[in-house]
Write a protein that holds these residues in place. Sequence first.
Motif, mmCIF file in Angstrom:
data_model
loop_
_atom_site.group_PDB
_atom_site.id
_atom_site.type_symbol
_atom_site.label_atom_id
_atom_site.label_comp_id
_atom_site.label_asym_id
_atom_site.label_seq_id
_atom_site.Cartn_x
_atom_site.Cartn_y
_atom_site.Cartn_z
ATOM 1 N N ALA A 10 0.838 -1.198 0.000
ATOM 2 C CA ALA A 10 0.000 0.000 0.000
ATOM 3 C C ALA A 10 0.875 1.250 0.000
ATOM 4 C CB ALA A 10 -0.937 -0.002 1.207
ATOM 5 N N PRO A 11 1.430 1.630 -1.144
ATOM 6 C CA PRO A 11 2.276 2.832 -1.208
ATOM 7 C C PRO A 11 1.462 4.089 -0.902
ATOM 8 C CG PRO A 11 1.724 2.059 -3.411
ATOM 9 C CD PRO A 11 1.249 1.005 -2.470
ATOM 10 N N THR A 12 2.150 5.114 -0.397
ATOM 11 C CA THR A 12 1.469 6.360 -0.044
ATOM 12 C C THR A 12 1.760 7.491 -1.021
ATOM 13 O OG1 THR A 12 3.304 6.950 1.424
ATOM 14 C CG2 THR A 12 1.431 5.787 2.404
ATOM 15 N N GLY A 13 2.588 7.229 -2.020
ATOM 16 C CA GLY A 13 2.897 8.244 -3.018
ATOM 17 C C GLY A 13 3.074 7.606 -4.383
ATOM 18 N N LEU A 14 2.914 8.407 -5.435
ATOM 19 C CA LEU A 14 2.992 7.883 -6.792
ATOM 20 C C LEU A 14 4.396 7.364 -7.107
ATOM 21 C CD1 LEU A 14 1.692 7.378 -9.533
ATOM 22 C CD2 LEU A 14 2.229 9.744 -10.152
ATOM 23 N N THR A 15 5.416 8.080 -6.674
ATOM 24 C CA THR A 15 6.789 7.634 -6.937
ATOM 25 C C THR A 15 7.041 6.263 -6.335
ATOM 26 O OG1 THR A 15 7.584 9.922 -6.997
ATOM 27 C CG2 THR A 15 9.222 8.200 -6.630
ATOM 28 N N GLU A 16 6.558 6.071 -5.110
ATOM 29 C CA GLU A 16 6.720 4.774 -4.448
ATOM 30 C C GLU A 16 5.941 3.692 -5.192
ATOM 31 O OE1 GLU A 16 5.770 2.609 -0.134
ATOM 32 O OE2 GLU A 16 5.210 4.706 -0.476
ATOM 33 N N ALA A 17 4.751 4.020 -5.652
ATOM 34 C CA ALA A 17 3.929 3.043 -6.365
ATOM 35 C C ALA A 17 4.584 2.623 -7.679
ATOM 36 C CB ALA A 17 2.545 3.630 -6.631
ATOM 37 N N VAL A 18 5.088 3.601 -8.415
ATOM 38 C CA VAL A 18 5.750 3.303 -9.691
ATOM 39 C C VAL A 18 6.992 2.446 -9.452
ATOM 40 C CG1 VAL A 18 7.058 4.353 -11.577
ATOM 41 C CG2 VAL A 18 4.845 5.305 -10.913
ATOM 42 N N ASP A 53 -1.850 -1.659 -3.930
ATOM 43 C CA ASP A 53 -3.087 -0.904 -3.695
ATOM 44 C C ASP A 53 -2.796 0.600 -3.762
ATOM 45 O OD1 ASP A 53 -5.471 0.177 -2.813
ATOM 46 O OD2 ASP A 53 -5.710 -1.245 -1.164
ATOM 47 N N LEU A 54 -3.533 1.308 -4.615
ATOM 48 C CA LEU A 54 -3.276 2.732 -4.843
ATOM 49 C C LEU A 54 -4.182 3.660 -4.031
ATOM 50 C CD1 LEU A 54 -2.943 2.626 -8.752
ATOM 51 C CD2 LEU A 54 -1.103 2.541 -7.049
ATOM 52 N N GLU A 59 -2.226 12.029 -4.482
ATOM 53 C CA GLU A 59 -2.033 12.821 -5.693
ATOM 54 C C GLU A 59 -2.760 12.243 -6.898
ATOM 55 O OE1 GLU A 59 2.401 12.165 -6.811
ATOM 56 O OE2 GLU A 59 2.040 11.244 -4.839
ATOM 57 N N MET A 60 -3.309 11.067 -6.755
ATOM 58 C CA MET A 60 -4.079 10.456 -7.843
ATOM 59 C C MET A 60 -5.578 10.630 -7.649
ATOM 60 S SD MET A 60 -1.988 6.912 -8.606
ATOM 61 C CE MET A 60 -3.352 6.315 -9.610
ATOM 62 N N ARG A 61 -5.959 11.494 -6.716
ATOM 63 C CA ARG A 61 -7.389 11.741 -6.483
ATOM 64 C C ARG A 61 -7.686 13.222 -6.633
ATOM 65 N NH1 ARG A 61 -7.041 7.874 -2.076
ATOM 66 N NH2 ARG A 61 -7.106 9.510 -0.520
ATOM 67 N N GLY A 62 -8.925 13.520 -6.994
ATOM 68 C CA GLY A 62 -9.360 14.908 -7.058
ATOM 69 C C GLY A 62 -9.867 15.305 -8.431
#
Length: 291
Positions: A10-18, A53-54, A59-62
Amino acid sequence: MKPAAFDYHAPTGLTEAVSLLAELGDDAKVIAGGQSLMPLLALRLAFVEHLVDLHRVEEMRGIDRRADSVWIGAGTTQATIERSADIAEAVPLLARATPLIGYFQVRNRGTIGGSLAHADAAAEYPAVALTLDAEVEAASPSGRRTIPAAEFFTGVWSTDLAEDEILTGVTFPLWRGRSGFAVEEFASRHRDFAFAGATVAVELDGDDRVRRCAIGLLGLGPTALRARAEEAELTGRHVTEITAEDVGQAAVSGLDSVPSDHNVPAEYRKRVGAAVVARAWHRAIQEASDA
């Protein structure tokens, strides 16, 4: 049944997710709202070693309304879009399609990015994105890129996203002037996936001629489709020269990959498709004429 075992991230930022997706490679699968993936995992029709899980990636919401467009983060839920006054005013077609997606429990969890990435040919959001010439944004370790909706959907449940890319957002250009929008679909039961559906956008000039139009089709091919030949034929014509029934018939006449099964044969889908296009065209023209 229950899913086979997997490791949960469950990353908390886009950079971590990528970075996670790149590190884990083919053994990883991204999950947003989970309304499509979790049933497949639960029925063991799909298997993953790692689930990324994103839902914590803020930053991916809104929703960001801009001068000529509206940006929506991929993690924005369908319920948020349904309640948004900005979406209702700026992107009416998206607003009207959203309540047709399943039940409110689905829309509370389902996201716009998840729907687009899943690319179900019978889903509403891919057809809306295609109709409105939306642009999809993706991020990977090598950077970001923008993909026109016309190039994004490549086949049955497949998209132009690379294995290491995450869909991060989608931008819808605004339609101004005397514009009208409509969504029509037909299903065996209320809230089921539609056998066939249509998304229509029309802009008229001051003389009631079609300045531009877009006709999207859902459930009538391997992906969401545009009736581009019929759109070109309609552009420039006066509304009194056009009958909705003719538009419906012409929009589906050239389809050659209509799905068929023992419940819904291809020819029946095409007849229903012609009818829903006609209804959507009629409603959109009425709205544009009154604008």
